[in-house]
Design a protein around this motif. Sequence first.
Motif, short mmCIF file in Angstrom:
data_model
loop_
_atom_site.label_atom_id
_atom_site.label_comp_id
_atom_site.label_asym_id
_atom_site.label_seq_id
_atom_site.Cartn_x
_atom_site.Cartn_y
_atom_site.Cartn_z
N SER A 1 0.84 -1.20 0.00
CA SER A 1 0.00 0.00 0.00
C SER A 1 0.87 1.25 0.00
O SER A 1 1.90 1.31 0.68
CB SER A 1 -0.92 0.01 1.21
OG SER A 1 -1.77 -1.12 1.22
N TYR A 2 0.44 2.26 -0.75
CA TYR A 2 1.14 3.53 -0.83
C TYR A 2 0.16 4.66 -0.51
O TYR A 2 -1.01 4.62 -0.92
CB TYR A 2 1.73 3.74 -2.22
CG TYR A 2 3.17 3.29 -2.36
CD1 TYR A 2 4.18 4.21 -2.57
CD2 TYR A 2 3.51 1.94 -2.24
CE1 TYR A 2 5.51 3.80 -2.68
CE2 TYR A 2 4.82 1.52 -2.35
CZ TYR A 2 5.82 2.47 -2.57
OH TYR A 2 7.12 2.06 -2.67
N GLY A 3 0.64 5.67 0.21
CA GLY A 3 -0.22 6.78 0.59
C GLY A 3 0.43 8.12 0.32
O GLY A 3 1.64 8.23 0.10
N TYR A 4 -0.39 9.17 0.34
CA TYR A 4 0.10 10.54 0.14
C TYR A 4 -0.89 11.51 0.78
O TYR A 4 -2.06 11.19 0.99
CB TYR A 4 0.27 10.85 -1.35
CG TYR A 4 -1.03 10.89 -2.12
CD1 TYR A 4 -1.66 12.10 -2.42
CD2 TYR A 4 -1.64 9.72 -2.56
CE1 TYR A 4 -2.84 12.14 -3.14
CE2 TYR A 4 -2.82 9.74 -3.27
CZ TYR A 4 -3.42 10.97 -3.56
OH TYR A 4 -4.60 11.00 -4.25
N SER A 5 -0.40 12.70 1.10
CA SER A 5 -1.24 13.75 1.65
C SER A 5 -1.87 14.51 0.48
O SER A 5 -1.17 15.18 -0.28
CB SER A 5 -0.42 14.70 2.53
OG SER A 5 0.11 14.00 3.65
N SER A 6 -3.18 14.39 0.34
CA SER A 6 -3.89 14.90 -0.82
C SER A 6 -4.18 16.39 -0.72
O SER A 6 -4.90 16.81 0.19
CB SER A 6 -5.21 14.13 -1.00
OG SER A 6 -6.06 14.81 -1.89
N PRO A 7 -3.66 17.21 -1.63
CA PRO A 7 -4.02 18.63 -1.64
C PRO A 7 -5.49 18.86 -1.99
O PRO A 7 -6.13 19.76 -1.45
CB PRO A 7 -3.10 19.23 -2.70
CG PRO A 7 -1.99 18.24 -2.89
CD PRO A 7 -2.62 16.90 -2.64
N ALA A 8 -6.04 18.04 -2.88
CA ALA A 8 -7.41 18.25 -3.35
C ALA A 8 -8.44 17.80 -2.32
O ALA A 8 -9.47 18.45 -2.14
CB ALA A 8 -7.63 17.50 -4.67
#
Length: 222
Positions: free
Chosen positions: A130-137
């Motif tokens: 699993s990969y994650g990121y902090s979403s700007p949108a």
Amino acid sequence: MSSEKRPLEKGGAPAYPGPSVAAPAPSTEPPAPDYNTPRVLHIYRDGLTHRHMTITDEAKSLPLYKIDQNSGSAFSSKPHMTITQPSSTSSNPTASVIGTVTFHNWSRTVDLEFHGHPVPFEPEGIFTRSYGYSSPAFGERLRWECDGIFGSDLVLVNQRKEWIARFDASLFSMSKTGKIHVSNGGINGVALDEIVVSGCAMVQHERRRAASSSGGGGGGGC
């Protein structure tokens, strides 16, 4: 003195012509998005490989995004994937870059760019795919997880485990890579761009992982 008599309706009331009502003008406003119906995008290869692909709308007639891959070398400064959006006007046919994806041999972190803004795409743990990121949108952390019997399908979830988007691979098609299901028909603009860029990164990351582990041991679980 004679007087003109009007015809009578039932009940004795005079029959007068009713007021003329003009037909309503057709609306020029676009239909409101259906927030309850998932939206489907289709991904096709432009040739026999995955180096160039096109993402179309649900009717498979309107190209929404173009994906170009650069194999490059370990020392190349070019991103490995560039996602562009065709211009909507004939006077400006130049495609605009909405995002890029860059992989590294020395790190599991993938570098994403959404409209020029860098966002790290990071593994959620040592033994996970699993990969994650902090979403700007969306304003929160999102995560792509592998799903399906063979792990070839992927799902994007928020912190409440609500699904936002899903990638279904077309394993037996010569021309189609897969489909992206978007949970909410109202998701559009930069939010949809973000789903496409991060989804492309996750799909390509899984391909690279499978290629590197095809001669050795398997990776971790989802």
